[in-house]
Structures are given as structure tokens and as C-alpha cells.
Design an enzyme around this catalytic site. Structure first.
Site, PDB file in Angstrom:
ATOM      1  CB  THR A 157      -0.914  -0.004   1.237  1.00  0.00           C
ATOM      2  OG1 THR A 157      -1.696  -1.192   1.239  1.00  0.00           O
ATOM      3  CG2 THR A 157      -1.845   1.199   1.232  1.00  0.00           C
ATOM      4  CD  GLU A 368      -1.305  -3.240   9.004  1.00  0.00           C
ATOM      5  OE1 GLU A 368      -0.837  -3.291  10.147  1.00  0.00           O
ATOM      6  OE2 GLU A 368      -1.552  -2.178   8.413  1.00  0.00           O
ATOM      7  CD  GLU A 372      -7.606 -17.858   8.707  1.00  0.00           C
ATOM      8  OE1 GLU A 372      -8.725 -18.199   8.283  1.00  0.00           O
ATOM      9  OE2 GLU A 372      -7.071 -16.761   8.412  1.00  0.00           O
TER      10      GLU A 372
END
Length: 388
Positions: A157, A368, A372
Site C-alpha cells: 500500500t 496485517e 487465523e
């Protein structure tokens, strides 16, 4: 118990007004055109949003993570793309340099980043190394007084906009005595020969966010571009992600609140069988659930931010961050599904914002640190010997 201060709430009102005036009217168009709105990002900088966590000596406010979460929540309430732009610019761009940079590195990069005149990115994920970040394949070899970097990063990003000034990447810089990889972080300035920003992704959501794959082919940077100590890259990015997970949770809170607001408005306006659909238990009870989700996610998020701002032990912050990120992001996905269902056929039409939020929400459970991974962190924090 935790409550935001009066100063935080006053600041929230300022950001909310900015978001409603400068972002909300144009968000659908940016989404449709896949346009990264440079002018608005600069305006966010002029408002001081990129400098919330930075000290005054670099032009920041020193206000802490809680204030950043307030801003991200309010931006995310009208446009998730602008929320993640701020989150990544601060949490992944500024934070590593602020935490681990030398005085020279901070003086070079931070003033423009803090002012919103430039953006920095964080290159961690690779084609073969997502949740298993230790499997980093990008390599940096010391050649005289330069690092020579070869490899690839993906899903990065703020990495290819006209405002991007640098990308901090993780790379293998050697091998430890036990045979494991020595991973370090290195700052790579935009425009470095051999550093190629590939075409932007065609994404499901976050259409107005700048996201690219990156390629490094013999890219050379000076030896002093090493960020922090050599071989400490793994611990550096783990600490960086803890802050980032709290901020992503704030973005999810904004999403949940947006879906509650939109659904409440529609439930009052839309009639069925002669009464507003909000009079029907099938709708009203779902909106009651959204209200609880918003409150619970907000409390988890701001508790985690408060712990971080108060300097709580790292393990306590890690657990609080994982709890907030897990609950808030999964609730956000549920909230968009509920809101779309409440809107019926109109929930499938792009003229209604719920469709954009529906597309934007899923990545919250992935970026981020996946859900899980959050469950893995929490289980290990409970003392369970869980394998990855």
C-alpha cells in the site's frame, strides 16, 4: 474501563466534518475510476492527520495511537480507501522509521512524511511469503558501501503514488549460525535504479487506495539505509504489525458504524406491508446486533490503543491488538453482509454505499495478519503450544 477524553471527542468532530465535506461526496467516483485522490491526501496532511503519532520536532502532534485510531475510524466511516491510506502511511510508513531510524534517517524522511507531502510504504509480503513472513526470499547483499537488492514484494500500500518517497523492505542479509535467515530492514528511495513499481492491482475493493507489486533487480542503496540493527528485521516488523493491527481494527469499527448508520436510515425510510421495515423484528433485531458489534469492537480497539499509549508490556499489547483486530474485522464483514441484506435489491446496486463497503470489508480479515494468525497469537498467549 476506558473512555475517550473530551479532547479525543473534539478531535473526532473535526475529522468527521472533514470526511463528510472532502471525502464522502466523491468516494463513489474515486471507487468507480480506481482513482487515488492526491489532492485530498495532501489535505489530510494539512489537517495534521499524518503527524498524529510523531513528535513535535518532526512537525507532529505527539498525540499517540488513540488519536490516530479516532481519525482512521472517522475516515473509514465514509471511505475505507482513505482510511487505509492514512493507516498504512503512519502505521507502516512512518512508524518503522520513527522507531528504528537513526537521527539522520529521521531528519531526511520524517518531516515530509509527517506533513503529508510524501508517503512511505512497508514491503513485507512476497509472492511466497505472506503469513509465513520468515520465508522472505528477497535478498540484500553488501557490496562495498552499498546494499544490492534482488527480489519481489506484493500487495504493498502507498508504494507507487506520485507522493511515495520511499519503501522500507525486509530482506535476507545473511544466515545465522543455526542456519536460519538473517532478516533486516532497508529503506529504498523511490526512483532507485533497479527498483520497479509494477502496474497497480485490479482489486475487489479499496479501489481508491494505491497498491502495487514491487520488483528489485540489482537495486543499490547506500549501506546507511539499513533501518535499525542488522538482523533485527523480524522483530521490527512484528512490533510494527502490533500497532498496525490496532489501527486496522479502528478502520473496521468505521465500517461497522457506517453499515449501522446506513441500515438505520433505510429501515426508517423503506416501507413494506404498510409499515417501515424497521418495525419488523427480522430487521430490527439485526440492527440491534450491529449496534452491539460496533460498541464491542470500539471498546476492544480503544482499549488496545490506550495500552499502547500507556507503555504497557509488549505481550499485553500484542494480545490486545490481536483481540481487537480479530473481532472488529470479522464483525465488519458480517456488518456489510447484514446491511446489504437489509437494503434488499438496492443493496446490490452501486448507487448505494453499502455495495462499496461490502467489497472493501473482506480485506480487513486478511491484511496485517489474517484472522487465523490472530487466533494463533491469542492461543499462544493463553499458553497453548499451537503450531503455525
Amino acid at each position: 474501563m476506558f473512555e475517550l477524553s473530551a479532547d479525543h471527542e473534539e478531535f473526532r468532530a473535526v475529522v468527521r466534518d472533514f470526511a463528510r465535506e472532502r471525502i464522502a461526496p466523491y468516494a463513489a467516483e474515486w471507487d468507480r475510476k480506481h482513482e487515488f485522490p492526491v489532492g485530498v491526501v495532501r489535505a489530510m496532511g494539512e489537517l495534521g492527520l499524518f503527524g498524529l503519532t510523531a513528535p513535535e520536532e518532526y512537525g507532529g502532534a505527539g498525540a499517540g495511537l488513540t488519536s490516530l485510531c479516532v481519525a482512521i475510524e472517522e475516515l473509514g466511516r465514509v471511505d475505507q480507501s482513505m482510511g487505509i491510506t492514512l493507516e498504512a502511511a503512519v502505521g507502516l510508513g512512518i512508524t518503522p522509521i520513527l522507531a528504528y531510524g537513526t537521527d539522520e534517517q529521521k531528519a531526511r524522511w520524517l518531516p515530509d512524511l509527517v506533513a503529508g507531502r510524501a508517503l512511505a510504504a512497508f514491503g513485507l509480503t512476497e509472492p511466497g511469503a505472506g503469513s509465513d513472513a520468515g520465508a522472505t526470499a528477497t535478498r540484500a547483499v553488501l557490496d562495498g558501501d552499498e546494499w544490492v537488492i534482488d527480489g519481489a514484494k506484493q500487495f504493498i500500500t502507498n508504494s507507487g503514488s506520485e507522493l511515495t518517497s520511499c519503501v522500507t523492505i525486509t530482506a535476507r542479509t545473511g544466515e545465522r549460525p543455526d542456519g536460519s535467515a538473517e532478516i533486516s530492514t532497508i529503506i529504498v528511495p523511490a526512483g532507485t535504479p533497479g527498483f520497479v513499481v509494477e502496474p497497480a492491482y485490479d482489486k475487489l475493493g479499496w479501489h481508491a487506495s494505491d497498491t502495487h507489486p514491487l520488483t528489485f533487480d540489482g537495486a543499490r542503496v547506500p549501506v546507511d539505509h539499513l533501518l535499525g540493527e542488522r538482523g533485527q528485521g523480524f522483530s521490527q516488523f512484528l512490533a510494527t504489525l502490533d500497532d498496525g493491527r490496532i489501527a486496522i481494527a479502528a478502520l473496521a469499527v468505521g465500517c461497522i458504524q457506517a453499515m449501522l448508520d446506513a441500515s438505520l436510515g433505510y429501515a426508517h425510510e423503506r416501507t413494506s406491508f404498510g409499515v417501515p421495515i424497521g418495525a419488523k423484528q427480522a430487521v430490527a433485531f439485526q440492527l440491534a446486533d450491529l449496534h452491539v458489534m460496533a460498541q464491542a469492537a470500539r471498546l476492544l480497539t480503544y482499549r488496545a490503543a490506550a495500552l499502547r499509549d500507556a507503555g504497557a508490556p509488549a505481550e499485553q499489547v500484542k494480545q490486545a491488538a490481536a483481540s481487537a483486530k480479530l473481532y472488529a474485522t470479522e464483525s465488519a464483514v458480517t456488518a456489510t453482509r447484514v446491511a446489504t441484506q437489509v437494503h434488499g435489491g438496492y443493496g446490490f446496486m452501486e448507487e448505494y454505499p453499502v455495495t462499496r463497503f461490502y467489497r472493501d470489508a473482506k480485506i480487513l480479515e486478511i491484511g496485517e495478519g489474517t484472522s487465523e494468525i490472530q487466533r494463533l497469537v491469542l492461543a499462544r498467549g493463553l499458553g497453548l503450544p499451537v503450531q503455525a
